[in-house]
Design an enzyme around this catalytic site. Sequence first.
Site, short mmCIF file in Angstrom:
data_model
loop_
_atom_site.label_atom_id
_atom_site.label_comp_id
_atom_site.label_asym_id
_atom_site.label_seq_id
_atom_site.Cartn_x
_atom_site.Cartn_y
_atom_site.Cartn_z
CD GLU A 29 -2.80 1.41 2.35
OE1 GLU A 29 -2.70 0.62 3.30
OE2 GLU A 29 -3.59 2.37 2.32
CG ASP A 105 -0.52 13.79 -1.34
OD1 ASP A 105 -1.55 13.81 -0.65
OD2 ASP A 105 0.61 13.61 -0.88
CG ASP A 141 -11.05 12.88 -3.93
OD1 ASP A 141 -10.05 12.23 -3.55
OD2 ASP A 141 -11.02 14.11 -4.11
C1 SAM Z 1 -4.15 12.26 0.51
S1 SAM Z 1 -3.27 11.24 1.57
C2 SAM Z 1 -4.22 9.72 1.57
C3 SAM Z 1 -3.92 8.84 2.76
C4 SAM Z 1 -4.69 7.51 2.84
N1 SAM Z 1 -4.38 6.65 1.70
C5 SAM Z 1 -6.17 7.76 2.93
O1 SAM Z 1 -6.89 7.40 1.97
O2 SAM Z 1 -6.61 8.28 3.96
C6 SAM Z 1 -1.86 10.78 0.56
C7 SAM Z 1 -0.74 10.15 1.37
O3 SAM Z 1 0.27 9.71 0.46
C8 SAM Z 1 1.54 9.95 1.05
N2 SAM Z 1 2.50 10.04 -0.07
C9 SAM Z 1 2.56 11.00 -1.02
N3 SAM Z 1 3.54 10.75 -1.89
C10 SAM Z 1 4.13 9.59 -1.49
C11 SAM Z 1 5.22 8.82 -1.95
N4 SAM Z 1 5.92 9.19 -3.04
N5 SAM Z 1 5.55 7.71 -1.29
C12 SAM Z 1 4.87 7.33 -0.17
N6 SAM Z 1 3.83 8.02 0.33
C13 SAM Z 1 3.46 9.14 -0.32
C14 SAM Z 1 1.36 11.25 1.81
O4 SAM Z 1 2.30 11.40 2.85
C15 SAM Z 1 -0.07 11.10 2.33
O5 SAM Z 1 -0.11 10.55 3.63
#
Ligand code: SAM
Length: 330
Positions: A29, A105, A141
């Site tokens: 994940e 993101d 979304d």
């Molecule tokens: C918008 S949040 C969604 C979190 C979770 N999946 C949810 O649905 O609640 C996106 C997450 O992806 C992580 N993230 C962004 N770029 C990443 C990367 N290159 N590698 C690992 N994690 C990453 C961010 O730190 C953030 O916690």
Amino acid sequence: MIYRLGDFQFPSAPEQLYPETPQRPWVLEVGFGDGRFWPHYARTFAEVPNYLGVELSGVSLLKANRWLKAAGLTNAVLTKLPAEVLVREVIPHGALDEIVVNFPDPWPKAGHEDHRLLRAPFFQLAASRLKPGGAVLLTTDHDEYFEFACEQAAASGVMRTELTQPPAAALETKYALKWRDLGLSPRHARFVPTAHPAVPSSGYAPFPADPEDPAVPHSIVQLPDSFDPQTFSKHTAVHPRGAWTVVLLDLYASLRRSDHGRSWVALAHVEEGGLTQEVLIDVTAREDGSTLVRLSRFSGPIITPGVKAAVGVLTDVLAGLGAEVRHRGY
Ligand SMILES: C[S@@+](CC[C@H](N)C(=O)[O-])C[C@H]1O[C@@H](n2cnc3c(N)ncnc32)[C@H](O)[C@@H]1O
């Protein structure tokens, strides 16, 4: 269990990460946030798959670890790394059953698409690390990112897109609930590899158990009697094709005494392929009057092409300050 980069092997076999259950399916994940997806999703399998979660946020890592513990999920590993680094360097070829990306993101501003995870190079990397029949599962979304990801999957030349319903667990994450409260409905795609290209890793290695192991990047130089560390100044070197950037920041007098003369320690900042390491390089006087330049184990570095280059760059800088290079071991 939380793993640092140095706890992995490159690549890491399931036998290392999940010694009790190496034969089980393996789910990665990416960006697990506060970690509530996996406890929900794991419950939908008769036998809980092996789980690897990767995040950039250290706070999320600790929160997710609490969810895993509370759910009694033991064949699960969490790590704080950029996903691209983990997949490229740690995951063996053809090893994963699923790569799950929930609410990535979106980087919505024009010109920021390069920051998005799901671009063609990532799809090629993912296809190389997925088993035949495996898939990347995207739930988001964000319509524009969704379309972008589908286009990038097609552009990768190695993914077929199936538009399906998301797993119920993907609708229970923190971001899923947030968007549901705002009345937005998520979209879901399964990207299934149609080919498994051989995307190579960069050749990382753990720091050897013995710090004097010749695999630790090093060189031997003869410093001139007139060597003056005050003449050292910040120095930046970039790989000709951009594979790494090394910044030598400073050269300090070493607190560790050598019986054989003056010693220093250099601080280097190394960036490569999404990974950043701050490493120390010892510059230590030897009994025969020469000086050993060697990567220190102090900051827990991983031996990478960039770190080897940092030892080389420091060696060349010392040569520019009058040292004679006797041996290059990097
Ligand atoms: C918008 S949040 C969604 C979190 C979770 N999946 C949810 O649905 O609640 C996106 C997450 O992806 C992580 N993230 C962004 N770029 C990443 C990367 N290159 N590698 C690992 N994690 C990453 C961010 O730190 C953030 O916690």
